[in-house]
Design an enzyme around this catalytic site. Structure first.
Site, PDB file in Angstrom:
ATOM      1  CB  SER A 155      -0.938   0.021   1.223  1.00  0.00           C
ATOM      2  OG  SER A 155      -0.205   0.355   2.382  1.00  0.00           O
ATOM      3  CB  ILE A 161       5.214   5.653  -0.301  1.00  0.00           C
ATOM      4  CG1 ILE A 161       4.574   7.052  -0.351  1.00  0.00           C
ATOM      5  CG2 ILE A 161       6.650   5.702  -0.783  1.00  0.00           C
ATOM      6  CD1 ILE A 161       5.019   7.976   0.716  1.00  0.00           C
ATOM      7  CB  SER A 217       9.810  10.517   8.537  1.00  0.00           C
ATOM      8  OG  SER A 217       8.990  11.628   8.810  1.00  0.00           O
ATOM      9  CE1 TYR A 260       7.097   5.698  11.305  1.00  0.00           C
ATOM     10  CE2 TYR A 260       7.466   8.058  11.087  1.00  0.00           C
ATOM     11  CZ  TYR A 260       7.288   6.813  10.515  1.00  0.00           C
ATOM     12  OH  TYR A 260       7.313   6.691   9.149  1.00  0.00           O
ATOM     13  CE  LYS A 291      10.628   5.637   9.963  1.00  0.00           C
ATOM     14  NZ  LYS A 291      10.567   4.868   8.699  1.00  0.00           N
ATOM     15  CB  THR A 337      -0.211   6.800   2.492  1.00  0.00           C
ATOM     16  OG1 THR A 337       0.074   7.109   3.861  1.00  0.00           O
ATOM     17  CG2 THR A 337       0.843   7.444   1.602  1.00  0.00           C
TER      18      THR A 337
END
Ligand SMILES: *[C@@H]1O[C@H](CO)[C@@H](O)[C@H](O)[C@H]1NC(C)=O
Ligand SMILES: *[C@@H]1O[C@H](CO)[C@@H](O)[C@H](O)[C@H]1NC(C)=O
Ligand SMILES: *[C@@H]1O[C@H](CO)[C@@H](O)[C@H](O)[C@H]1NC(C)=O
Length: 340
Positions: free
Chosen positions: A72, A74, A197, A223, A227, A256
């Site tokens: 799904s 990107i 990110s 998160y 990253k 997304t």
């Protein structure tokens, strides 16, 4: 609510309001303003005026790509672009039904028969090891695309007892990449591209608490910390393995399914300004396939086909070499613990 989905970009929407530290408030504010200008659809359109269209004019017949989280967002958009150009695509996904459906769609649109599904849960260190070892026995890989990501909003452990964001984003990426390095070194023009990110700009490496055992758990912060770790790993690998071209990238703020489900209020507020999936995938595809990309030095962080700084001005996010060594040592130790 627990959400763990294949995320390709994230925003620390809550942290401006909840942060108690002045420095992190400063970073978040500077970063958000930057994001509104650069990470949106209009940011992409402005940057795209300078793209060379011929960069993506490549025939990928005979080249083999592993893409994690390819069913799904990107990851899927990238798999499609590669299949369209004749590349062999290995989709590494967690859910068989969704993976097979995406594979059928990609094959139908590209008329490319060389699209394969491998069922692997990237949060399971043992499964990642097993996949990498199986794969390199019988297959070649030219390009590894570390795209799968996870943002769980509560501190949650995997069956192996690891914090889930860390297990998926950092340890899973570490094991898959290091296990495939010997195979990558055997081919022409090997590359590793990792979807990080821009959110990582708000974080300084914290090697003392890799699994977020201390303080209040904040999923977006965890998160972004993961990253940041991916960007550091990319730099370190590039210095260690000169034969392979490494890069990390920021897709921008794209619309997304993962963003919709893990950050519904951000998605609702920003919807008209978000990039399409194809816009989010553009730099990833460029890094994975174009001859132009490997003319750039290895180890850099990219946004809209350009290498960009991995630090905001005056944000005190630089890590010491000692901390980076500690990160590598901790990951190596954990990885070995789960090696079959
Ligand atoms: C790509 O290259 C392969 C063989 O190298 C060739 O068979 C194929 O026709 C080429 N595709 C295009 C679209 O040029
Ligand atoms: C690895 O290969 C073995 C033997 O073919 C198989 O049983 C196992 O499911 C594979 N594991 C993964 C993660 O692909
Ligand atoms: C690799 O190929 C050999 C020979 O075809 C086969 O016996 C073996 O099971 C394969 N390994 C995996 C992990 O699929």
């Amino acid at each position: 609510e627990t959400i763990c989905s294949l995320v390709s970009l994230q925003l620390l929407e809550a942290s401006v309001g909840t942060s108690v530290l002045k420095m992190s408030m400063y970073r978040n504010a500077v970063w958000f303003v930057k994001g509104l200008r650069e990470y949106t659809k209009s940011g992409y359109e402005a940057a795209a005026k300078h793209f060379a269209p011929a960069d993506l004019d490549v025939n990928l017949t005979g080249r083999s790509f592993i893409i994690t989280g390819a069913n799904s967002g990107i990851g899927k958009a990238t798999a499609q672009e590669i299949a369209n150009r004749g590349g062999t695509v290995h989709m590494v996904c967690r859910n068989k039904g969704r993976a097979e459906a995406a594979k059928d769609e990609i094959m139908e649109r590209s008329k490319n028969q060389n699209v394969h599904v491998h069922i692997v849960d990237m949060s399971s260190a043992r499964q990642v090891w097993e996949f990498a070892q199986n794969f390199s026995q019988n297959n070649t890989v030219h390009v590894l695309i570390n795209n799968a990501g996870c943002m769980v909003n509560q501190r949650e452990l995997t069956e192996e007892g690891l914090e889930k964001n860390f297990a998926t984003n950092t340890l899973g990426t570490y094991i898959l990449t290091t296990a495939l390095i010997p195979a990558l070194k055997k081919v022409e023009d090997p590359r590793v591209v990792t979807v990080s990110s821009g959110g990582m700009l708000t974080q300084r490496l914290n090697v003392e608490d890799l699994q977020f055992e201390k303080g209040t758990f904040d999923g977006t912060m965890a998160y972004a910390q993961n990253k940041r770790q991916q960007v550091i790993l990319t730099e370190r690998w590039a210095a260690q393995h000169k034969e392979i071209h490494f890069s990390s990238m920021h897709p921008g703020w794209a619309d997304t399914p993962a963003v919709q489900s893990s950050m519904p209020s951000f998605h609702a507020k920003m919807q008209s300004r978000l990039r399409t999936e194809a816009m989010g995938a553009d730099t990833l595809v460029w890094l994975a396939v174009s001859p132009a990309a490997i003319k750039q030095p290895s180890g850099l962080f990219f946004q809209d086909r350009k290498s960009v700084s991995t630090h905001l001005p005056m944000a005190s996010t630089r890590s010491t070499p000692q901390d980076e060594e500690k990160l590598l040592a901790a990951l190596e130790e954990l990885a070995l613990k789960f090696k079959p």
